[in-house]
Design a protein around this motif. Structure first.
Motif, short mmCIF file in Angstrom:
data_model
loop_
_atom_site.label_atom_id
_atom_site.label_comp_id
_atom_site.label_asym_id
_atom_site.label_seq_id
_atom_site.Cartn_x
_atom_site.Cartn_y
_atom_site.Cartn_z
N PRO A 67 -7.98 -9.93 37.02
CA PRO A 67 -8.46 -9.92 35.73
C PRO A 67 -7.44 -10.59 34.64
N SER A 68 -6.41 -10.98 35.21
CA SER A 68 -5.44 -11.42 34.11
C SER A 68 -5.49 -12.86 34.29
N MET A 69 -6.31 -13.38 34.99
CA MET A 69 -6.27 -14.77 35.23
C MET A 69 -6.52 -15.79 33.88
N GLY A 70 -5.53 -16.51 33.64
CA GLY A 70 -5.82 -17.56 32.68
C GLY A 70 -5.93 -16.90 30.96
N LEU A 71 -5.11 -15.65 30.98
CA LEU A 71 -5.04 -14.86 29.72
C LEU A 71 -3.70 -15.15 29.33
N SER A 72 -3.69 -15.08 27.95
CA SER A 72 -2.32 -15.08 27.09
C SER A 72 -1.70 -13.76 27.37
N PRO A 73 -0.14 -13.81 27.52
CA PRO A 73 0.62 -12.44 27.97
C PRO A 73 0.15 -11.43 27.01
N ILE A 74 -0.29 -11.28 25.88
CA ILE A 74 -0.69 -10.33 25.08
C ILE A 74 -2.07 -9.66 25.58
N PHE A 75 -3.13 -10.41 26.01
CA PHE A 75 -4.23 -10.13 26.35
C PHE A 75 -3.94 -9.58 27.86
N VAL A 76 -3.22 -9.90 28.64
CA VAL A 76 -2.59 -9.55 30.14
C VAL A 76 -2.34 -8.11 29.68
N ASN A 77 -1.18 -7.73 28.87
CA ASN A 77 -0.88 -6.36 28.68
C ASN A 77 -2.00 -5.27 28.18
N GLU A 78 -2.84 -6.16 27.41
CA GLU A 78 -4.03 -5.03 27.17
C GLU A 78 -4.70 -4.65 28.07
N ILE A 79 -5.16 -5.69 28.90
CA ILE A 79 -6.07 -5.59 30.09
C ILE A 79 -5.46 -4.55 30.99
N PHE A 80 -4.21 -4.76 31.41
CA PHE A 80 -3.65 -3.58 32.32
C PHE A 80 -3.66 -2.31 31.38
N ASP A 81 -3.25 -2.23 30.23
CA ASP A 81 -3.47 -0.89 29.59
C ASP A 81 -4.76 -0.34 29.68
N ILE A 82 -5.70 -1.20 29.49
CA ILE A 82 -7.06 -0.66 29.80
C ILE A 82 -7.51 -0.27 31.21
N ILE A 83 -6.84 -0.96 32.17
CA ILE A 83 -7.00 -0.29 33.74
C ILE A 83 -6.36 0.89 33.84
N ARG A 84 -5.21 1.18 33.20
CA ARG A 84 -4.35 2.48 33.14
C ARG A 84 -5.55 3.51 32.78
N LYS A 85 -6.03 3.24 31.64
CA LYS A 85 -6.74 4.18 30.86
C LYS A 85 -7.98 4.51 31.62
#
Length: 236
Positions: free
Chosen positions: A163-181
């Motif tokens: 899910p984090s492939m090719g994303l900027s660090p800000i988006f990576v953090n956002e995606i992982f926050d969503i996975i946690r939720k």
């Protein structure tokens, strides 16, 4: 009983063996990470679980039911959603149309509307862009759309491929926050992720794949401290 049980799975591409008898399980409510180098067999594993590839040997069971030979569309109906590598959104459809495609196995219009509202709550950016063509979204927004589309099927288990492939660090953090939720709200998660440190930081347990075999498994927090994992996957 494990929610998902993989036993001695062997998968071939022609004469090349991609998975060499792997076994692992995912329990309800867990976040499980599969980590490994490119070509280790991670994507093949997910595609075999979700019916896109057929195993030559071994078995896969979900909630006690054998799904080894079950077609992909029926696997979605059983409650497994797949967020594929590279996002694979329908670029010529709007954000809203993409999300509705995710609910194609469901009939209750009120429930679908509820799910849509939940997705918009979780991804406010998708609501802002609901009438925009999916192909015009940024990479991070397309990843959110791919995740939102999968959640529209109301899955019990969601499998996510890079899910984090090719994303900027800000988006990576956002995606992982969503996975946690998503996990905190009761959906079980099986995660394939190149960013091993991030994956292990949110996982309960993890399996390390090398050339089609599981070479290491354990609690994610233990693997974060494991010297061989640090050297091979964490750049330490």
């Amino acid at each position: 009983m494990a929610m998902l049980e993989i036993k001695d799975i062997e998968v071939y591409y022609g004469v090349i063996q991609a998975l060499k008898g792997i076994s692992f399980e995912v329990n309800q409510g867990e976040v499980i990470a599969l980590i490994g180098a490119n070509g280790a067999g991670k994507t093949t594993t997910l595609q075999t679980i979700t019916g896109l590839l057929q195993a030559k040997k071994g078995s896969i069971s979900f909630e006690g039911k054998d799904i080894t030979r079950t077609p992909a569309h029926n696997i979605v109906k059983l409650g497994i959603a797949h967020v594929p590598e590279g996002r694979r959104v329908f670029s010529n459809l709007t954000v809203y149309q993409n999300l509705r495609m995710g609910a194609y196995t469901r009939a209750d219009k009120n429930e679908i509307e509820e799910s849509l509202n939940l997705v918009y709550e979780r991804f406010p950016r998708l609501q802002e862009r609901k009438n925009q063509m999916a192909g015009t979204l940024s990479g991070g927004e397309q990843q959110m759309l791919a995740m939102g589309r999968a959640l529209m099927s109301k899955p019990k288990l969601i499998v996510m491929d890079e899910p984090s492939m090719g994303l900027s660090p800000i988006f990576v953090n956002e995606i992982f926050d969503i996975i946690r939720k998503v996990s905190a709200e009761g959906t079980t998660v099986l995660l394939v992720e190149q960013n091993a440190k991030k994956a292990l930081s949110i996982a309960d347990r993890a399996y390390v794949l090398e050339t089609g075999q599981i070479v290491l498994s354990g609690k994610a927090e233990d693997l974060l401290k494991d010297d061989s994992v640090k050297k091979a996957y964490l750049g330490e």
